[in-house]
Design a protein around this motif. Structure first.
Motif, mmCIF file in Angstrom:
data_model
loop_
_atom_site.group_PDB
_atom_site.id
_atom_site.type_symbol
_atom_site.label_atom_id
_atom_site.label_comp_id
_atom_site.label_asym_id
_atom_site.label_seq_id
_atom_site.Cartn_x
_atom_site.Cartn_y
_atom_site.Cartn_z
ATOM 1 N N LYS A 69 43.040 44.058 37.522
ATOM 2 C CA LYS A 69 42.824 45.318 36.809
ATOM 3 C C LYS A 69 43.297 46.512 37.641
ATOM 4 O O LYS A 69 43.974 47.409 37.147
ATOM 5 C CB LYS A 69 41.334 45.461 36.464
ATOM 6 C CG LYS A 69 40.993 46.649 35.616
ATOM 7 C CD LYS A 69 39.517 46.630 35.279
ATOM 8 C CE LYS A 69 39.128 47.848 34.442
ATOM 9 N NZ LYS A 69 37.706 47.815 34.103
ATOM 10 N N VAL A 70 42.955 46.522 38.921
ATOM 11 C CA VAL A 70 43.282 47.650 39.793
ATOM 12 C C VAL A 70 44.776 47.674 40.145
ATOM 13 O O VAL A 70 45.423 48.719 40.060
ATOM 14 C CB VAL A 70 42.423 47.613 41.081
ATOM 15 C CG1 VAL A 70 42.906 48.629 42.090
ATOM 16 C CG2 VAL A 70 40.964 47.855 40.730
ATOM 17 N N LEU A 71 45.318 46.527 40.561
ATOM 18 C CA LEU A 71 46.703 46.478 41.022
ATOM 19 C C LEU A 71 47.706 46.307 39.881
ATOM 20 O O LEU A 71 48.859 46.692 40.019
ATOM 21 C CB LEU A 71 46.891 45.330 42.008
ATOM 22 C CG LEU A 71 46.106 45.409 43.316
ATOM 23 C CD1 LEU A 71 46.281 44.129 44.102
ATOM 24 C CD2 LEU A 71 46.544 46.614 44.124
ATOM 25 N N GLY A 72 47.264 45.684 38.810
ATOM 26 C CA GLY A 72 48.183 45.315 37.737
ATOM 27 C C GLY A 72 48.740 43.930 38.000
ATOM 28 O O GLY A 72 48.896 43.524 39.150
ATOM 29 N N GLU A 73 49.035 43.220 36.932
ATOM 30 C CA GLU A 73 49.507 41.830 37.031
ATOM 31 C C GLU A 73 50.780 41.722 37.879
ATOM 32 O O GLU A 73 50.884 40.882 38.760
ATOM 33 C CB GLU A 73 49.756 41.278 35.623
ATOM 34 C CG GLU A 73 50.112 39.811 35.584
ATOM 35 C CD GLU A 73 48.929 38.888 35.822
ATOM 36 O OE1 GLU A 73 49.179 37.746 36.246
ATOM 37 O OE2 GLU A 73 47.774 39.283 35.589
ATOM 38 N N ASP A 74 51.764 42.600 37.622
ATOM 39 C CA ASP A 74 53.048 42.521 38.336
ATOM 40 C C ASP A 74 52.868 42.723 39.837
ATOM 41 O O ASP A 74 53.438 41.998 40.642
ATOM 42 C CB ASP A 74 54.038 43.558 37.787
ATOM 43 C CG ASP A 74 54.454 43.246 36.348
ATOM 44 O OD1 ASP A 74 54.251 42.086 35.914
ATOM 45 O OD2 ASP A 74 54.942 44.161 35.664
ATOM 46 N N MET A 75 52.087 43.723 40.207
ATOM 47 C CA MET A 75 51.864 44.023 41.623
ATOM 48 C C MET A 75 51.119 42.866 42.293
ATOM 49 O O MET A 75 51.447 42.480 43.422
ATOM 50 C CB MET A 75 51.044 45.315 41.753
ATOM 51 C CG MET A 75 50.738 45.697 43.172
ATOM 52 S SD MET A 75 52.141 46.368 44.044
ATOM 53 C CE MET A 75 52.107 48.026 43.400
#
Length: 121
Positions: A69-75
């Motif tokens: 949620k915080v970083l995002g899936e791609d990151m």
């Protein structure tokens, strides 16, 4: 007077009880120790919100959800790729062993080739 006699009687009854249970004196002492610890642990549950919070903070699935949620899936995937690239060989071999173990159990945990192609950029 009577207190000393009662303690001797209780001691005799306890020693009879422990021999009836088949426990050795050191086992009996350990059992009492464990029961005391259990009671202490039961007392800690009175602070249920704090215990629940600690459990939540250490839950791997919750950490994974939050990281995504915080970083995002791609990151997150990019970071995991980076970690995999720098991982020592013996650690990679450990993951390969897990894959083989899962595959042999037939749990279907391995992604199908189409799923793998979707995962790789």
């Amino acid at each position: 007077g009577s207190r000393g006699g009662r303690e001797r009687e209780e001691s005799r009854v306890q020693s009879l009880a422990s021999t009836a249970s088949g426990l050795k004196p050191d086992e009996e002492a350990r059992l009492k120790e464990l029961e005391a610890l259990r009671q202490k642990e039961d007392g800690l549950v009175e602070d249920l919100p704090a215990v629940a919070r600690k459990l939540f903070l250490h839950d791997v699935a919750e950490r994974a959800k939050m990281a995504t949620k915080v970083l995002g899936e791609d990151m997150l995937v990019a970071k995991l790729e980076e970690l995999w690239s720098s991982m020592p060989d013996e650690q990679r071999k450990s993951w390969e062993g897990k894959v083989q173990a899962e595959d042999l159990r037939g749990k279907g945990a391995l992604p199908k080739p189409a799923e793998v192609s979707m995962l790789t950029p």
